[in-house]
Scaffold this active site. Structure first.
Site, mmCIF file in Angstrom:
data_model
loop_
_atom_site.group_PDB
_atom_site.id
_atom_site.type_symbol
_atom_site.label_atom_id
_atom_site.label_comp_id
_atom_site.label_asym_id
_atom_site.label_seq_id
_atom_site.Cartn_x
_atom_site.Cartn_y
_atom_site.Cartn_z
ATOM 1 N N ASP A 105 0.808 -1.217 0.000
ATOM 2 C CA ASP A 105 0.000 0.000 0.000
ATOM 3 C C ASP A 105 0.843 1.270 0.000
ATOM 4 O O ASP A 105 0.323 2.367 -0.190
ATOM 5 C CB ASP A 105 -0.862 0.024 1.275
ATOM 6 C CG ASP A 105 -2.249 -0.531 1.035
ATOM 7 O OD1 ASP A 105 -2.757 -0.395 -0.088
ATOM 8 O OD2 ASP A 105 -2.829 -1.087 1.982
HETATM 9 C C1 BGC Z 1 0.289 1.298 6.243
HETATM 10 C C2 BGC Z 1 -0.034 0.065 5.440
HETATM 11 C C3 BGC Z 1 -1.512 -0.082 5.293
HETATM 12 C C4 BGC Z 1 -2.157 1.219 4.809
HETATM 13 C C5 BGC Z 1 -3.656 1.084 4.824
HETATM 14 C C6 BGC Z 1 -0.400 2.503 5.680
HETATM 15 O O1 BGC Z 1 -0.128 3.608 6.485
HETATM 16 O O2 BGC Z 1 1.686 1.481 6.261
HETATM 17 O O3 BGC Z 1 0.507 -1.079 6.073
HETATM 18 O O4 BGC Z 1 -1.781 -1.097 4.375
HETATM 19 O O5 BGC Z 1 -1.776 2.294 5.618
HETATM 20 O O6 BGC Z 1 -4.295 2.148 4.255
HETATM 21 C C1 NOJ Z 2 -1.736 -3.717 5.533
HETATM 22 C C2 NOJ Z 2 -2.907 -3.696 4.624
HETATM 23 O O1 NOJ Z 2 -4.072 -4.084 5.348
HETATM 24 C C3 NOJ Z 2 -2.701 -4.616 3.439
HETATM 25 O O2 NOJ Z 2 -3.786 -4.521 2.562
HETATM 26 C C4 NOJ Z 2 -1.415 -4.299 2.745
HETATM 27 O O3 NOJ Z 2 -1.232 -5.238 1.705
HETATM 28 C C5 NOJ Z 2 -0.245 -4.335 3.692
HETATM 29 N N1 NOJ Z 2 -0.490 -3.483 4.824
HETATM 30 C C6 NOJ Z 2 1.062 -3.920 3.036
HETATM 31 O O4 NOJ Z 2 1.099 -2.575 2.711
#
Ligand code: BGC
Ligand code: NOJ
Length: 812
Positions: free
Chosen positions: A483
């Site tokens: 993400d």
């Molecule tokens: C986090 C990710 C997460 C995303 C969700 C980010 O701030 O680092 O792990 O998947 O937010 O929107």
């Molecule tokens: C947490 C999110 O819930 C997931 O959708 C994502 O793939 C991972 N973080 C990695 O960014």
């Protein structure tokens, strides 16, 4: 260092000190009513939706303080204590918390008085039961008071912590006998209220926080409790609470039970009132009557245990490795169920007021629970697919109550569509239920444009085919699984959301990772086409996959020693030797190889060797190296984290299993297990003082080598790690994998793993699989015997209606 131990026979983790490094929590509830409960009795409860129907209040930004919970105070003379130590933190003579499967037990004692609490949510009702058992273990009679305490949340948890100008004037309660009714907003548009009750006459109560706690006091020293007498306050506005007082006398050796019930009650619109402004309590009284004796509570608890026995009997292993047995048979599957219930909404790291259900997250979670609750997995797939757009893209998130896509985050996460194929394929391989593909499923919840689910999968597949960039790799859009790889975002202002700022699509930025996914799930899509007799479509899909495979293995996807990660919006490599920072990323190494890409050319092995050389640590594999030390506007959130945390070179437990699975694909069982072991809770339990999060479940992230607190875990419970580690250990390492033709048994284990047995319920059958292997063997099936008959290959042919299979496997 440990702060407790596993009690496998009871399927419990026993915490022996309240001073754990962080609150160690558990979840109660399986259907509609849920509670989070920490080892010191902190936490909160909600009905269905942690944001909209929150029963009790929790304080935010509160790790590790953990303020507010379901507390019991005991006052004997001048000594005031809590069985779970908090909030008074009075030193206890003994303390124990047992987190079990859907329940928690607490036991504390002070000056010869013992208090045991059993907390659980019965399977069929919308309430939580806390049975408090008081035992006089001293030689003399004892007289003391017991106080209960919860603070109500005014339902909408988001509004509850912001809108004080209104909320300080809306709170309302009623009290009848031993039941406190919380009825804020019931006079207007709500048809529900909450109750807190005890099955014994009470001496007194309080329902106003100011009366109970007192101004400038806190739950650690409530004024009314210190005074030894609750005041009978009736809340009017401000903060309504529920507190009971019971005055108890116990003879030496005597024991007494009190059953507390915290419940949610809904009334039909035309039955809301008993009389003017007096709520109709009929349903509350009926609910309380179901749990007013020990025998009834025992029966409900036994029913809950039976439910879990059933679920956890679907996949069990008996091996010489206790830690593997414990994770597979108990905790990993339990965590998978919690992710089914919670998605990413409510934990001690997810506030319950933020994210709804993620498209990709829900599809991946499904991989871990489809064998446990296939019917609910089916429903979930339809819900998820209903939020897809007609061009195959998808809302990134949707709300559990409305099941509608969230337009504030929208679409553009270009890995999302393929996860729908992953989830559906897993469901059909598990159940054999092809009818799901014929279900008419809307696009963007619009029934007028509904199409069979199979058409949704085709559009998922074609979304990738139709959205490729200059290297013929999939366009990344806002981000892919990572993400934080926001290659089209280019944000320079604080506060802009990395996930939604900038265009949702760009014509240049590409993802090698999605290419790997396309090979894996493109082939699973082709298999579904085969089963539906769509030969041409199957051939087309396979041809597309082969095209992609070629690109991945060419200079576009391959950097010499590992797979490239992506191309940014200027067409520059991300995850290549020429990059100063972020030269190698874990995701494409794991996913391309688990999809079989590069196995024949030797690139697979090389990629995994590079992972070991450059990304491995004693606590697991980091997501990338070298960490980004400066902010890269062209990369986005990934470079926003300090080095070693989260996506910037943290150890993401979610994609460690991809590497482990990839290792099984090339037959290296020792290495696959080494990767499995490093993030496995049963192993990291030994270093709880470093790891810090709950030792019975996975967390999302462990700080990487560059971080100050290398080895420290964060974001426990709600992570795709649960599903992927279970897929890894159960389907790839232990090797029992559901295929459309039947169960495949093809383990890839460490040389010294020894013989083992798996019992697997699959469709109508129970498979008793016994696997023998000589020392040194890691992979390969030399012999497969099913009910005395030799079978070629490693798939046990599925026989419709057959209920018992005796299977002997010899590896070699
Ligand atoms: C986090 C990710 C997460 C995303 C969700 C980010 O701030 O680092 O792990 O998947 O937010 O929107
Ligand atoms: C947490 C999110 O819930 C997931 O959708 C994502 O793939 C991972 N973080 C990695 O960014």
């Amino acid at each position: 260092m440990k702060f407790g131990y596993f009690d496998d026979a009871n399927r419990e983790y026993v915490i022996t000190t309240p001073r754990t490094p962080l609150p160690w929590i558990n979840y109660l509830g399986c259907n509609e009513f849920f509670s989070l409960i920490s080892n010191t009795c902190g936490g909160y409860s909600f009905y269905k939706d942690a944001k909209l129907l929150r029963l009790t209040r929790y304080r935010y930004n509160d790790m590790p303080l953990d303020c507010n919970g379901k507390y019991f105070y005991i006052k004997e003379g001048d000594t005031l204590w809590n069985p779970g130590w908090k909030p008074t933190q009075t030193e206890l003579d003994s303390y124990e918390c047992r987190h079990g499967i859907g329940y928690s037990k607490f036991s504390g004692s002070k000056n010869g008085l013992k208090a045991d609490i059993l907390s659980f949510v019965p399977l069929k009702d919308t309430c939580e039961i806390s049975r408090l058992t008081l035992t006089n273990e001293s030689g003399a009679d004892k007289t003391f008071s017991v106080f209960s305490y919860v603070e109500w949340c005014l339902w909408n948890a988001d509004d509850d912590m912001k809108n004080f100008q209104r909320n300080f004037s809306t709170g309302e309660v009623e009290v009848v006998g031993s039941t406190i009714y919380h009825k804020t907003e019931y006079r207007e548009r709500r048809n529900h209220y909450a109750i807190y009750s005890v099955n014994a006459p009470i001496t007194a109560f309080d329902t106003s926080r100011d009366a109970f706690i007192g101004a400038y006091h806190s739950p650690a020293n409530p004024e009314a409790v210190l005074a030894g007498k609750l005041t009978g306050s009736i809340a009017s506005g401000w903060s309504p609470v529920a507190a009971h007082q019971l005055d108890v006398t116990l003879k030496a050796g005597e024991s007494k039970d009190f059953i507390f019930v915290l419940g949610y009650v809904e009334n039909p619109e035309d039955e809301k009132w008993e009389s003017h402004q007096v709520i109709n309590k009929t349903r509350a009284i009926a609910l309380l009557a179901k749990y007013d004796t020990d025998a009834k509570v025992d029966a409900a608890f036994a029913e809950l245990k039976e439910y879990w026995n059933g679920l956890l009997s679907k996949y069990t292993v008996e091996s010489s490795n206790d830690k593997v047995n414990r994770m597979v048979n108990i905790w990993n599957q339990y965590q998978c169920m919690v992710t089914f219930n919670m998605s990413r909404s409510a934990s001690y790291y997810e506030s319950g007021i933020g994210r709804g259900m993620g498209f990709r997250d829900s599809c991946q979670d499904l991989l871990g629970f489809v064998h446990l609750i296939p019917d609910r997995a089916r429903e979930r797939i339809i819900d998820i697919a209903s939020t897809q757009f007609q061009d195959g893209s998808a809302y990134h998130q949707y709300q559990p109550l409305t099941k509608k896509g969230n337009s504030d985050i929208g679409s553009g996460f270009n890995d999302d569509p393929l996860w729908l194929i992953a989830g559906t394929s897993a469901y059909i391989r598990e159940t054999g239920d092809m009818t799901i593909l014929d279900e008419m499923v809307p696009f963007d919840n619009d029934e007028s444009v509904a199409q069979p689910l199979m058409e949704h999968l085709k559009r998922s597949f074609d979304y990738i085919v139709n959205h490729k960039g200059p290297h013929k790799l999939p366009l990344i859009g806002r981000a892919d699984w990572n993400d934080c790889l926001n290659l089209n975002c280019h944000s320079t202002q604080p506060g802009e959301s990395f996930q939604t700022f900038g265009p949702s699509e760009g014509p240049v930025a590409e993802s090698v990772f999605i290419g790997g996914m396309f090979v894996k799930y493109g082939l699973e899509y082709a298999e579904l086409c085969d089963l539906q007799g769509k030969d041409q479509e199957a051939a087309r899909a396979r041809a597309e996959v082969e095209e992609m495979r070629k690109v991945l293995l060419s200079d576009a996807g391959w950097d010499g020693d590992w797979f490239v990660r992506a191309y940014d919006s200027y067409g520059n490599k991300v995850g290549g030797k020429e990059c100063e920072e972020g030269q190698i990323y874990i995701e494409p190494q794991g996913f391309c190889v688990l999809a079989g890409v590069g196995v024949e050319t030797g690139q697979a092995q090389k990629a995994l060797d590079s992972v070991k050389e450059r990304l491995d640590t004693q606590y697991g594999i980091m997501i990338l190296q070298p960490a980004y030390t400066v902010y890269h506007e062209e990369l986005g959130e990934v470079s926003s984290y300090p080095p070693g945390y989260k996506e910037n070179a943290g150890i993401f437990c979610h994609n460690n299993p991809w590497v482990s699975i990839a290792e099984t694909v090339i037959g290296r069982g020792d290495r696959a297990f080494e990767v499995y072991r490093k993030t496995c809770p049963a192993y990291t339990e030994e270093i709880s003082e470093i790891h810090r999060t709950e030792p019975y479940i996975y967390c999302q992230m462990v700080a990487g080598r560059d971080a100050k607190f290398h080895g420290e875990g964060k974001n426990s419970w709600l992570t795709g790690t649960a599903a992927w580690t279970f897929v890894n250990i159960s389907q790839y390492i232990l090797g029992v994998y559901p295929t459309h033709q039947g169960l495949s048994v093809d383990p890839c284990v460490p040389s010294d793993f020894g013989d083992f047995k798996v019992t697997r319920k699959f469709r109508e059958g129970t498979y008793h699989i016994s696997i023998r292997k000589a020392d040194g063997i890691q992979k390969g099936v030399k012999e497969l015997v099913v009910d005395g008959q030799k079978v070629d290959g490693h798939i046990i042919p599925y026989v419709k209606g057959k209920t018992e299979y005796q299977v002997e496997v010899v590896m070699g």
